[in-house]
Design a protein around this motif. Structure first.
Motif, PDB file in Angstrom:
ATOM      1  N   LEU A 124       4.440   2.970   0.498  1.00 53.98           N
ATOM      2  CA  LEU A 124       5.193   1.891   1.142  1.00 53.98           C
ATOM      3  C   LEU A 124       6.341   2.470   1.962  1.00 53.98           C
ATOM      4  CD1 LEU A 124       5.437  -0.758  -1.763  1.00 53.98           C
ATOM      5  CD2 LEU A 124       3.639  -0.476  -0.054  1.00 53.98           C
ATOM      6  N   PHE A 125       7.076   3.401   1.364  1.00 52.37           N
ATOM      7  CA  PHE A 125       8.197   4.009   2.081  1.00 52.37           C
ATOM      8  C   PHE A 125       7.724   4.760   3.318  1.00 52.37           C
ATOM      9  CE2 PHE A 125      10.872   7.602   3.097  1.00 52.37           C
ATOM     10  CZ  PHE A 125      12.115   6.994   3.268  1.00 52.37           C
ATOM     11  N   THR A 126       6.697   5.564   3.170  1.00 52.50           N
ATOM     12  CA  THR A 126       6.219   6.386   4.284  1.00 52.50           C
ATOM     13  C   THR A 126       5.661   5.539   5.413  1.00 52.50           C
ATOM     14  OG1 THR A 126       5.684   8.119   2.677  1.00 52.50           O
ATOM     15  CG2 THR A 126       4.802   8.388   4.887  1.00 52.50           C
ATOM     16  N   SER A 127       5.092   4.372   5.078  1.00 49.84           N
ATOM     17  CA  SER A 127       4.587   3.488   6.135  1.00 49.84           C
ATOM     18  C   SER A 127       5.729   2.957   7.001  1.00 49.84           C
ATOM     19  CB  SER A 127       3.802   2.318   5.525  1.00 49.84           C
ATOM     20  OG  SER A 127       4.664   1.378   4.898  1.00 49.84           O
ATOM     21  N   PHE A 128       6.921   2.783   6.414  1.00 53.60           N
ATOM     22  CA  PHE A 128       8.097   2.348   7.164  1.00 53.60           C
ATOM     23  C   PHE A 128       8.810   3.505   7.848  1.00 53.60           C
ATOM     24  CE2 PHE A 128       8.220  -1.471   4.272  1.00 53.60           C
ATOM     25  CZ  PHE A 128       8.040  -2.409   5.269  1.00 53.60           C
ATOM     26  N   TYR A 129       8.875   4.646   7.183  1.00 52.33           N
ATOM     27  CA  TYR A 129       9.696   5.757   7.659  1.00 52.33           C
ATOM     28  C   TYR A 129       8.905   7.067   7.703  1.00 52.33           C
ATOM     29  CZ  TYR A 129      13.356   2.430   6.322  1.00 52.33           C
ATOM     30  OH  TYR A 129      14.136   1.314   6.186  1.00 52.33           O
ATOM     31  N   PRO A 130       7.825   7.151   8.442  1.00 49.77           N
ATOM     32  CA  PRO A 130       7.026   8.391   8.454  1.00 49.77           C
ATOM     33  C   PRO A 130       7.804   9.595   8.969  1.00 49.77           C
ATOM     34  CG  PRO A 130       6.317   6.876  10.201  1.00 49.77           C
ATOM     35  CD  PRO A 130       7.248   6.109   9.321  1.00 49.77           C
ATOM     36  N   LYS A 131       8.781   9.395   9.837  1.00 50.09           N
ATOM     37  CA  LYS A 131       9.534  10.526  10.406  1.00 50.09           C
ATOM     38  C   LYS A 131      10.470  11.171   9.393  1.00 50.09           C
ATOM     39  CE  LYS A 131       8.008  10.282  14.676  1.00 50.09           C
ATOM     40  NZ  LYS A 131       7.032   9.194  14.520  1.00 50.09           N
ATOM     41  N   TRP A 132      10.725  10.482   8.287  1.00 51.01           N
ATOM     42  CA  TRP A 132      11.596  11.047   7.260  1.00 51.01           C
ATOM     43  C   TRP A 132      10.818  11.914   6.277  1.00 51.01           C
ATOM     44  CZ3 TRP A 132      16.936   9.701   6.468  1.00 51.01           C
ATOM     45  CH2 TRP A 132      17.444   8.768   7.375  1.00 51.01           C
ATOM     46  N   VAL A 133       9.502  11.869   6.347  1.00 55.43           N
ATOM     47  CA  VAL A 133       8.660  12.494   5.319  1.00 55.43           C
ATOM     48  C   VAL A 133       7.942  13.701   5.909  1.00 55.43           C
ATOM     49  CG1 VAL A 133       6.777  12.123   3.675  1.00 55.43           C
ATOM     50  CG2 VAL A 133       8.357  10.240   4.215  1.00 55.43           C
ATOM     51  N   ASN A 134       8.141  14.872   5.309  1.00 49.68           N
ATOM     52  CA  ASN A 134       7.489  16.093   5.785  1.00 49.68           C
ATOM     53  C   ASN A 134       6.028  16.158   5.373  1.00 49.68           C
ATOM     54  OD1 ASN A 134       9.873  16.929   6.954  1.00 49.68           O
ATOM     55  ND2 ASN A 134      10.493  18.152   5.177  1.00 49.68           N
ATOM     56  N   SER A 135       5.753  15.788   4.131  1.00 49.09           N
ATOM     57  CA  SER A 135       4.376  15.707   3.644  1.00 49.09           C
ATOM     58  C   SER A 135       4.360  14.748   2.462  1.00 49.09           C
ATOM     59  CB  SER A 135       3.836  17.080   3.217  1.00 49.09           C
ATOM     60  OG  SER A 135       4.458  17.515   2.012  1.00 49.09           O
ATOM     61  N   LEU A 136       3.176  14.274   2.132  1.00 52.17           N
ATOM     62  CA  LEU A 136       3.034  13.291   1.059  1.00 52.17           C
ATOM     63  C   LEU A 136       1.938  13.752   0.110  1.00 52.17           C
ATOM     64  CD1 LEU A 136       3.856  10.491  -0.052  1.00 52.17           C
ATOM     65  CD2 LEU A 136       2.168   9.475   1.489  1.00 52.17           C
ATOM     66  N   SER A 137       2.291  13.882  -1.180  1.00 50.65           N
ATOM     67  CA  SER A 137       1.317  14.239  -2.211  1.00 50.65           C
ATOM     68  C   SER A 137       1.265  13.105  -3.225  1.00 50.65           C
ATOM     69  CB  SER A 137       1.712  15.544  -2.920  1.00 50.65           C
ATOM     70  OG  SER A 137       1.909  16.587  -1.985  1.00 50.65           O
ATOM     71  N   LEU A 138       0.063  12.653  -3.534  1.00 49.45           N
ATOM     72  CA  LEU A 138      -0.114  11.520  -4.443  1.00 49.45           C
ATOM     73  C   LEU A 138      -0.970  11.931  -5.624  1.00 49.45           C
ATOM     74  CD1 LEU A 138      -0.882   8.756  -1.781  1.00 49.45           C
ATOM     75  CD2 LEU A 138       1.341   9.341  -2.769  1.00 49.45           C
ATOM     76  N   LEU A 139      -0.585  11.475  -6.802  1.00 53.43           N
ATOM     77  CA  LEU A 139      -1.305  11.794  -8.037  1.00 53.43           C
ATOM     78  C   LEU A 139      -1.782  10.503  -8.689  1.00 53.43           C
ATOM     79  CD1 LEU A 139      -2.008  14.156 -10.040  1.00 53.43           C
ATOM     80  CD2 LEU A 139       0.099  13.547 -11.254  1.00 53.43           C
ATOM     81  N   ALA A 140      -3.104  10.350  -8.811  1.00 54.54           N
ATOM     82  CA  ALA A 140      -3.707   9.199  -9.496  1.00 54.54           C
ATOM     83  C   ALA A 140      -3.161   7.883  -8.968  1.00 54.54           C
ATOM     84  CB  ALA A 140      -3.486   9.317 -11.002  1.00 54.54           C
TER      85      ALA A 140
END
Length: 343
Positions: A124-140
């Motif tokens: 949810l956060f990354t969908s609003f602020y993708p420029k703030w996020v260097n990479s995204l790792s998701l677990l389960a």
């Protein structure tokens, strides 16, 4: 001393041994807090977004099986959010997203690691602020909920509303009871697989039995509004991957996510079906997308010896290789989208 070690094998201790950390002051009217772990480095900042269900120390139970320690050992500057929602404030996803924005406004761009419902919040956060996020790792992290699988069906019939009206928050024991029922339902099938049997009969299971039991029994309350949004938007309406989920009047568009993304799932997960996790590939715009299906259970992903020998070094290497250090830091207060939530 040797005899005492032997005794501890049969009578394992309750003590949780978290990594040393310090609290970072973040302005908020809610009970959220931010921890910075000591002993890391400056290879990359990693912000851990924990689930809203159960305590986050499943990721940091003792040094030998601590995801936090694996990140620190590889030179990451590691932070973790604490939701601390065992109270009567009406807290939803909007407030959680806004707090993450405050955090990144203070510490700067970061790679985000989200676990289970924490992965939902990270998305949810990354969908609003993708420029703030260097990479995204998701677990389960489940994202698609159309399957007739019992792990999905239960949520279509579970009504969080009455619990929220009576208790404000959802008693954690209620959701844990459903999780235990799903565990025993899937257990006969999982027992047909040697890798699963090896995990649940390993020495670590005996050593950490009381710690795991404590994690289940001492579950905190779940923020009622956030959990109702999760059940309604995901399980019932299944609109997360359709860019149609609404959070306090703001539309969630996973198609705006273009950051490097690592999607990790358990082959023997009694909570989250693999197909519900893998559906994320088609929902995001990430050019660098990778999946890991690890032969473990939902909890084993975090605390099994094999995961710490094979999975977490791989995850740490992926973050190191794929974070986008050359992305410019956005000034505090700026958003990527004028419709984004603000604090």
């Amino acid at each position: 001393m040797h005899a005492l070690d032997h005794l501890e094998t049969f009578f394992p201790p309750w003590e949780i041994k978290p990594s040393p950390s310090q609290t970072i002051d973040i302005k908020t009217e809610f009970p959220f807090s931010l921890e910075r772990y000591l002993g890391g480095g400056q290879v990359e900042r990693v912000l851990v977004v924990p689930p809203i269900i159960n305590h986050p120390w499943i990721l940091d139970m003792r040094p030998e099986i601590s995801v936090i320690q694996r990140f620190c050992e590889r030179g990451f500057e590691v932070y973790m959010i604490r939701w601390n929602c065992d109270h009567e404030q009406d807290i939803g996803f909007y407030q959680m997203i806004s707090f993450i924005r405050e955090v990144l406004g203070k510490i700067g761009n970061t790679s985000i690691f989200g676990y289970c419902t924490g992965g939902i919040i990270a998305l949810l956060f990354t969908s609003f602020y993708p420029k703030w996020v260097n990479s995204l790792s998701l677990l389960a992290t489940p994202v698609e909920f159309s399957s007739p699988d019992l792990r999905i069906l239960w949520g279509k019939f579970f009504d969080a509303g009455p619990f929220r009206r009576v208790f404000k928050n959802i008693p954690g024991q209620v959701v844990n009871a459903m999780g235990m029922a799903l565990w025993y339902y899937h257990l006969p099938v999982f027992l047909c697989h040697e890798e699963f049997v090896d995990e649940i009969t390993s020495e670590e299971i005996l050593i950490d039995y009381w710690r795991r039991l404590q994690w289940i029994v001492e579950t905190p309350s779940i923020p009622g509004k956030a959990y109702e949004e999760f059940i309604q938007g995901c399980y019932r309406d299944n609109v997360l991957t359709k860019n149609a989920m609404m959070i306090d009047g703001h539309r969630i568009s996973l198609s705006k996510i273009d950051v490097p993304l690592l999607n990790i799932m358990a082959q023997y997960d009694h909570i989250v079906p693999i197909e519900s996790v893998r559906a994320l590939r088609k929902a995001v715009a990430s050019s660098y997308y990778e999946e890991i299906i690890f032969p473990s259970s939902h909890v084993g992903l975090s605390v099994s010896r094999r995961a710490h020998q094979e999975l977490w070094p791989t995850v740490a290497h992926w973050i190191k290789e794929n974070h986008l250090r050359n992305r410019p830091m956005r000034p505090t207060g700026m958003s990527d989208d004028s419709s984004s939530p603000s604090t």
